[in-house]
Design a protein around this motif. Structure first.
Motif, PDB file in Angstrom:
ATOM      1  N   ASN A 290       0.831  -1.205   0.000  1.00  0.00           N
ATOM      2  CA  ASN A 290       0.000   0.000   0.000  1.00  0.00           C
ATOM      3  C   ASN A 290       0.867   1.258   0.000  1.00  0.00           C
ATOM      4  OD1 ASN A 290      -2.305  -1.584   0.114  1.00  0.00           O
ATOM      5  ND2 ASN A 290      -2.600  -1.337   2.320  1.00  0.00           N
ATOM      6  N   ALA A 291       1.904   1.252   0.837  1.00  0.00           N
ATOM      7  CA  ALA A 291       2.782   2.425   0.941  1.00  0.00           C
ATOM      8  C   ALA A 291       3.560   2.649  -0.357  1.00  0.00           C
ATOM      9  CB  ALA A 291       3.746   2.240   2.114  1.00  0.00           C
ATOM     10  N   LEU A 292       4.050   1.572  -0.965  1.00  0.00           N
ATOM     11  CA  LEU A 292       4.807   1.699  -2.212  1.00  0.00           C
ATOM     12  C   LEU A 292       3.932   2.276  -3.330  1.00  0.00           C
ATOM     13  CD1 LEU A 292       6.781  -1.683  -2.250  1.00  0.00           C
ATOM     14  CD2 LEU A 292       7.774   0.609  -2.068  1.00  0.00           C
ATOM     15  N   LEU A 293       2.704   1.757  -3.450  1.00  0.00           N
ATOM     16  CA  LEU A 293       1.828   2.232  -4.522  1.00  0.00           C
ATOM     17  C   LEU A 293       1.417   3.676  -4.278  1.00  0.00           C
ATOM     18  CD1 LEU A 293       0.312   1.729  -7.111  1.00  0.00           C
ATOM     19  CD2 LEU A 293      -1.591   0.803  -5.771  1.00  0.00           C
ATOM     20  N   THR A 294       1.152   4.030  -3.044  1.00  0.00           N
ATOM     21  CA  THR A 294       0.795   5.415  -2.732  1.00  0.00           C
ATOM     22  C   THR A 294       1.891   6.361  -3.207  1.00  0.00           C
ATOM     23  OG1 THR A 294      -0.520   4.759  -0.809  1.00  0.00           O
ATOM     24  CG2 THR A 294       0.270   7.038  -0.881  1.00  0.00           C
ATOM     25  N   GLU A 295       3.147   6.011  -2.927  1.00  0.00           N
ATOM     26  CA  GLU A 295       4.272   6.848  -3.334  1.00  0.00           C
ATOM     27  C   GLU A 295       4.382   6.931  -4.855  1.00  0.00           C
ATOM     28  OE1 GLU A 295       9.133   7.251  -2.643  1.00  0.00           O
ATOM     29  OE2 GLU A 295       8.039   5.509  -1.876  1.00  0.00           O
ATOM     30  N   LEU A 296       4.178   5.805  -5.542  1.00  0.00           N
ATOM     31  CA  LEU A 296       4.268   5.801  -6.999  1.00  0.00           C
ATOM     32  C   LEU A 296       3.192   6.695  -7.625  1.00  0.00           C
ATOM     33  CD1 LEU A 296       4.922   1.991  -7.600  1.00  0.00           C
ATOM     34  CD2 LEU A 296       6.497   3.853  -8.134  1.00  0.00           C
ATOM     35  N   ILE A 297       1.979   6.624  -7.107  1.00  0.00           N
ATOM     36  CA  ILE A 297       0.897   7.451  -7.650  1.00  0.00           C
ATOM     37  C   ILE A 297       1.156   8.924  -7.368  1.00  0.00           C
ATOM     38  CG2 ILE A 297      -1.565   7.983  -7.471  1.00  0.00           C
ATOM     39  CD1 ILE A 297      -2.049   5.015  -6.918  1.00  0.00           C
ATOM     40  N   GLN A 298       1.617   9.221  -6.171  1.00  0.00           N
ATOM     41  CA  GLN A 298       1.926  10.612  -5.830  1.00  0.00           C
ATOM     42  C   GLN A 298       2.996  11.177  -6.766  1.00  0.00           C
ATOM     43  OE1 GLN A 298       2.998  10.095  -1.702  1.00  0.00           O
ATOM     44  NE2 GLN A 298       0.909  10.496  -0.962  1.00  0.00           N
ATOM     45  N   LYS A 299       3.987  10.362  -7.099  1.00  0.00           N
ATOM     46  CA  LYS A 299       5.031  10.805  -8.024  1.00  0.00           C
ATOM     47  C   LYS A 299       4.463  11.059  -9.414  1.00  0.00           C
ATOM     48  CE  LYS A 299       9.272   8.849  -6.045  1.00  0.00           C
ATOM     49  NZ  LYS A 299      10.399   7.907  -6.286  1.00  0.00           N
ATOM     50  N   GLN A 300       3.565  10.184  -9.875  1.00  0.00           N
ATOM     51  CA  GLN A 300       3.000  10.384 -11.203  1.00  0.00           C
ATOM     52  C   GLN A 300       2.122  11.638 -11.248  1.00  0.00           C
ATOM     53  OE1 GLN A 300      -0.090   7.826 -13.288  1.00  0.00           O
ATOM     54  NE2 GLN A 300       1.716   7.344 -14.505  1.00  0.00           N
ATOM     55  N   VAL A 301       1.375  11.870 -10.197  1.00  0.00           N
ATOM     56  CA  VAL A 301       0.552  13.083 -10.124  1.00  0.00           C
ATOM     57  C   VAL A 301       1.446  14.315 -10.234  1.00  0.00           C
ATOM     58  CG1 VAL A 301      -0.918  14.486  -8.628  1.00  0.00           C
ATOM     59  CG2 VAL A 301      -1.337  12.031  -8.830  1.00  0.00           C
ATOM     60  N   SER A 302       2.562  14.304  -9.514  1.00  0.00           N
ATOM     61  CA  SER A 302       3.499  15.422  -9.561  1.00  0.00           C
ATOM     62  C   SER A 302       4.101  15.577 -10.954  1.00  0.00           C
ATOM     63  CB  SER A 302       4.611  15.202  -8.524  1.00  0.00           C
ATOM     64  OG  SER A 302       5.596  16.201  -8.620  1.00  0.00           O
ATOM     65  N   PHE A 303       4.472  14.466 -11.579  1.00  0.00           N
ATOM     66  CA  PHE A 303       5.081  14.486 -12.915  1.00  0.00           C
ATOM     67  C   PHE A 303       4.103  15.013 -13.950  1.00  0.00           C
ATOM     68  CE2 PHE A 303       6.602  11.731 -16.644  1.00  0.00           C
ATOM     69  CZ  PHE A 303       7.548  12.675 -17.041  1.00  0.00           C
ATOM     70  N   TRP A 304       2.885  14.509 -13.955  1.00  0.00           N
ATOM     71  CA  TRP A 304       1.892  14.952 -14.921  1.00  0.00           C
ATOM     72  C   TRP A 304       1.486  16.402 -14.685  1.00  0.00           C
ATOM     73  CZ3 TRP A 304      -2.204  10.600 -16.140  1.00  0.00           C
ATOM     74  CH2 TRP A 304      -1.549   9.551 -16.788  1.00  0.00           C
ATOM     75  N   SER A 305       1.438  16.794 -13.431  1.00  0.00           N
ATOM     76  CA  SER A 305       1.042  18.175 -13.124  1.00  0.00           C
ATOM     77  C   SER A 305       2.097  19.179 -13.574  1.00  0.00           C
ATOM     78  CB  SER A 305       0.807  18.327 -11.614  1.00  0.00           C
ATOM     79  OG  SER A 305      -0.240  17.491 -11.176  1.00  0.00           O
ATOM     80  N   SER A 306       3.350  18.707 -13.674  1.00  0.00           N
ATOM     81  CA  SER A 306       4.442  19.599 -14.077  1.00  0.00           C
ATOM     82  C   SER A 306       4.413  19.915 -15.566  1.00  0.00           C
ATOM     83  CB  SER A 306       5.789  18.966 -13.722  1.00  0.00           C
ATOM     84  OG  SER A 306       6.067  17.852 -14.567  1.00  0.00           O
ATOM     85  N   GLY A 307       3.617  19.140 -16.342  1.00  0.00           N
ATOM     86  CA  GLY A 307       3.575  19.323 -17.797  1.00  0.00           C
ATOM     87  C   GLY A 307       4.791  18.767 -18.491  1.00  0.00           C
TER      88      GLY A 307
END
Length: 576
Positions: free
Chosen positions: A558-575
């Motif tokens: 659960n913790a690993l996936l949470t971190e991976l999704i948070q990173k993708q959200v940050s990456f996509w939000s950066s454009g």
């Protein structure tokens, strides 16, 4: 005399050489002129001269492994032949046999790869092994139509912030508008009609309709009526046993085996260890004990499952429409449209909002990749780019002009009633015509996207869907006073589009995948044991499965996936 003849022959040879040289010069000038005109007319979309164009038409066969393939594609249908005619490319497809999911690990171990690959959730292992090439530079040089098809979503094809390579071209329909929906559960139109088209929105209402119909109709066409059936003997357990639990119990969108709480900083939870799941599987256990759920659900093959549905005696399903489509084709051909299924917005309670129509954006993570063993990566990317052209998109979705479709006076494509009927009732239609077997998992426009002629790229539009409704579907829409069957669902506009890919298409790490695989192994057997538990034994079976999840590291996963999704959200939000 001999000397004169030699002189004459020599003069003739010289004249022939001069003529040939002049002709060659004219042809060269002509080609240069054509090249200039072609480049100008294509606004930069076409690169290279006629010689390069001729080179691209040299016959070549690419080997292709399709992890979702279920049947050999001999590449002999009319659409395939036209693709080869236009590109010189033919495809030799390989696919898992009997659900074998070890093919890609074996490829990695042997370092023997096909030219092209659709790996589904094994793609991260391929990337870790260095098996896929970064297509970014090739697309920049040879892929204008690829960029045009993906448009603003193109940046989401990049792997991660740490590794912004493009390893795959996403197979999801870009710009998709939903005109159909599987819903969270399905009922035969005959059952709905018997209930005056009341829409079951909770599991209790759904259950009552099935039981009442079974009581009134213990047999259908001389065979015992089945309330519900599932397909759990192979990977289909995820589709019919696991997926509905999240849709119904948690009103979640499709994130595979996981739930993601967007409002709580994208906290991820393994679905079958989450709140609400126990109540859903308790219900399924009760359906089993009461004889509503098919007693063979855990052991029947998928072919058995489809054959059973094809008889018309299975009242309800917990599935996805693509999974039982072949059975509905048989039912329609037998004149039993009332025994086909309506997708419904069923949830555990009325205060939940069914998320079936929620858009999850560009579902990146699964797509076509080029391996490091590809015999000609440039030719491969040119082929993929051609597949993204308007010409190719129309071909793979509509078939051959003046055979499968026609052009009306306004320049729009249409199909005859006869062609539509064949596509709905002939189980072999797609294999005979090639329509519908060369779109997925290749890059495609989604339903509702309009081409420059004003026609949709796919055969699915609101007007077409309505025009093609069966008699049973028309009765339902009339009773509900709606245009489309999906109008009874909460609409897409009621949901926000997540800023991350669905979990089952995420770019995941080997560490996380190891946990996920173990958890799924536990869930497959554990959930079946729970559903088949004897009276009074469900709780102990459930508690054992939860303990097994804990021991297998569910909290770490659960913790690993949470971190991976948070990173993708940050990456996509950066454009990017």
């Amino acid at each position: 005399m001999k000397v004169k003849k030699r002189r004459i022959v020599a003069m003739l040879l010289v004249m022939c050489m001069i003529t040939t040289m002049l002709s060659a010069c004219k042809k060269s000038d002509s080609n240069k002129s054509k090249e200039t005109t072609k480049t100008a007319n294509d606004d930069g979309a076409t690169k290279g001269n006629d010689a390069e164009q001729e080179e691209t038409l040299e016959p070549i066969t690419f080997s292709f492994y399709n992890a979702d393939g279920t049947k050999e594609d001999p590449w002999t249908d009319p659409v395939a032949e036209e693709i080869t005619k236009q590109t010189g490319v033919s495809i030799k497809m390989d696919y898992p046999v009997d659900g074998d999911d070890q093919r890609i690990p074996l490829m990695i171990a042997s370092e023997e790869y096909p030219d092209l690959i659709f790996a589904k959730d094994d793609v991260d292992a391929l990337i870790s092994a260095g098996a896929l090439i970064d297509m970014s530079d090739l697309i920049d040089q040879y892929g204008p139509h690829i960029k045009a098809l993906y448009g603003d979503e193109y940046k989401k094809l990049r792997y991660t912030e740490e590794d912004p390579s493009i390893y795959q071209l996403c197979s999801a329909g870009v710009g998709q508008t939903a005109y159909t929906a599987s819903g969270t559960a399905q009922l035969q139109f005959a059952v709905l009609e018997a209930n005056n088209y009341e829409i079951p929105k909770t599991l209790d209402q759904y259950e009552k309709m099935i039981k009442d119909y079974m009581a009134a109709n213990p047999q259908i066409d001389g065979q015992d009526t089945i309330g519900l059936t599932l397909s759990c003997a192979d990977w289909h357990w995820m589709i019919t046993l696991a997926n509905p639990s999240g849709f119904i119990a948690n009103a979640s969108p499709d994130n595979g085996q996981w739930l993601v709480d967007d409002a709580n900083n994208y906290q991820a939870t393994y679905k079958h260890a989450a709140d609400g799941q126990k109540e859903y599987f308790e219900w399924l256990n009760r359906m089993y004990l009461e004889g509503v759920l098919d007693p063979d659900f855990a052991t029947q093959t998928h072919d058995d499952y489809i054959a059973k549905i094809s008889t018309g005696r299975v009242l309800g399903l917990l599935d996805a429409d693509w999974d039982y489509r072949d059975a509905e084709t048989v039912l329609r051909a037998d004149g039993k449209s009332d025994r086909t299924y309506c997708g419904l917005p069923v949830t555990m309670s009325e205060d939940q909002k069914c998320a079936s129509l929620m858009s999850q954006g560009l579902t990146v993570g699964w797509g076509i990749g080029i391996t490091k063993e590809c015999k000609d990566p440039v030719r491969a990317i040119k082929f993929l780019d051609w597949l993204c052209t308007d010409e190719a998109q129309v071909l793979i979705n509509w078939g051959i002009q003046d055979v499968n479709y026609f052009i009306d006076d306004e320049g729009h494509r249409y199909r005859t009633d006869e062609e539509i009927k064949k596509s709905q009732e002939d189980a072999e239609y797609k294999y005979k015509t090639g329509i519908g077997i060369h779109n997925y998992p290749w890059p495609i426009h989604g339903d509702g996207v309009i081409d420059p002629t004003g026609s949709p790229y796919t055969t699915n539009s609101k007007e077409a869907i309505i025009a093609n409704y069966t008699e049973a579907q028309k009765k339902a829409t009339k009773a509900w006073d709606v245009d489309l069957l999906i109008d009874i669902f909460p609409q897409a506009s009621e949901f926000e589009i997540p800023n991350y890919a669905p979990v089952y298409k995420q770019n995941l790490t080997d560490e996380f995948n190891a946990y996920g695989t173990k958890l799924d192994e536990i869930a497959w057997t554990g959930l079946i044991s729970c559903v088949m538990a004897k009276e009074g034994e469900f709780d102990s079976a459930w508690d054992k499965m939860q303990k097994d999840f804990k021991d297998a590291g569910v909290d770490k996963a659960n913790a690993l996936l949470t971190e991976l999704i948070q990173k993708q959200v940050s990456f996509w939000s950066s454009g990017n």
